[in-house]
Write a protein that holds these residues in place. Structure first.
Motif, short mmCIF file in Angstrom:
data_model
loop_
_atom_site.label_atom_id
_atom_site.label_comp_id
_atom_site.label_asym_id
_atom_site.label_seq_id
_atom_site.Cartn_x
_atom_site.Cartn_y
_atom_site.Cartn_z
N LYS A 58 0.97 -1.25 -0.19
CA LYS A 58 0.20 0.01 0.14
C LYS A 58 1.02 1.36 -0.08
N VAL A 59 0.73 2.09 -0.95
CA VAL A 59 1.50 3.33 -1.09
C VAL A 59 0.80 4.51 -0.59
N LEU A 60 1.05 5.20 0.54
CA LEU A 60 0.45 6.21 1.00
C LEU A 60 1.27 7.68 0.73
N ASP A 61 0.36 8.59 0.45
CA ASP A 61 0.88 10.08 0.66
C ASP A 61 0.84 10.40 1.98
N LEU A 62 1.84 11.05 2.50
CA LEU A 62 2.13 11.43 4.05
C LEU A 62 2.56 13.00 3.91
N GLU A 94 -2.79 -1.61 8.78
CA GLU A 94 -2.52 -1.90 9.89
C GLU A 94 -0.95 -1.80 10.19
N ASP A 95 -0.05 -2.31 9.18
CA ASP A 95 1.31 -1.99 9.15
C ASP A 95 1.55 -0.48 9.44
N PHE A 96 0.86 0.42 8.39
CA PHE A 96 1.02 1.64 8.80
C PHE A 96 0.83 2.27 10.21
N GLN A 97 -0.28 1.82 10.65
CA GLN A 97 -0.70 2.32 11.96
C GLN A 97 0.23 1.97 12.99
N SER A 98 0.70 0.55 12.97
CA SER A 98 1.54 -0.01 13.80
C SER A 98 3.16 0.79 13.77
#
Length: 151
Positions: free
Chosen positions: A2-6, A22-26
């Motif tokens: 999953k590629v997110l713009d941050l 879930e990986d991002f949130q962790s």
């Protein structure tokens, strides 16, 4: 993948690649996600169209933009390649001279032949970086995490 713009509190915009939400949130909760420009750990997702990296072939990977006309390096397609790429980047950092706040001055001296060519690293703000690029001096912003040991 999953590629997110941050973005961080300073509004620096960057991408993050994660196995899942879930990986991002962790990783965010553990302080492992930080801005590559300023090191800020207060990172938030930006509104963006969903993008998933589903293919690992070389043709599916986007090149990393560079200031040089040479071919851009390819982003790693899985965790083991990412770890190897990060290790190579850390080795490059270790083999360069830290000129600190004199970075823009030293880069210009080397570009104009007033100093010997050598790998350097240091600090430059966004305006200084853009000025160097406009002068034809190749620079590559590096995330602060490159100085820390691999997890």
């Amino acid at each position: 993948m999953k590629v997110l713009d941050l973005h961080c509190r300073s509004e620096h915009v960057f991408e993050g690649w994660f196995a899942s939400e879930e990986d991002f949130q962790s990783q965010l909760a553990r302080g492992l996600v930080q801005c590559p420009l300023c090191g800020d750990e207060q990172v938030q997702k930006r509104l963006s169209a969903p993008r998933l990296n589903l293919r690992a072939s070389a043709s599916a990977r986007a090149p990393v933009p560079t200031a040089e006309p040479s071919p851009a390096p390819q982003l790693p397609s899985d965790a083991s390649q990412a770890a190897a790429w990060l290790q190579r980047m850390r080795q490059a950092v270790a083999q360069s001279e830290d000129v600190g706040e004199r970075f823009t001055e030293e880069a210009r001296k080397m570009h104009w032949g007033e100093a010997d060519q050598r790998p350097i690293r240091g600090q430059a703000n966004i305006d200084q970086t853009l000025q160097l690029l406009e002068e034809g001096i190749p620079v590559l912003p590096l995330p602060p995490a490159l100085k820390e040991p691999l997890q």
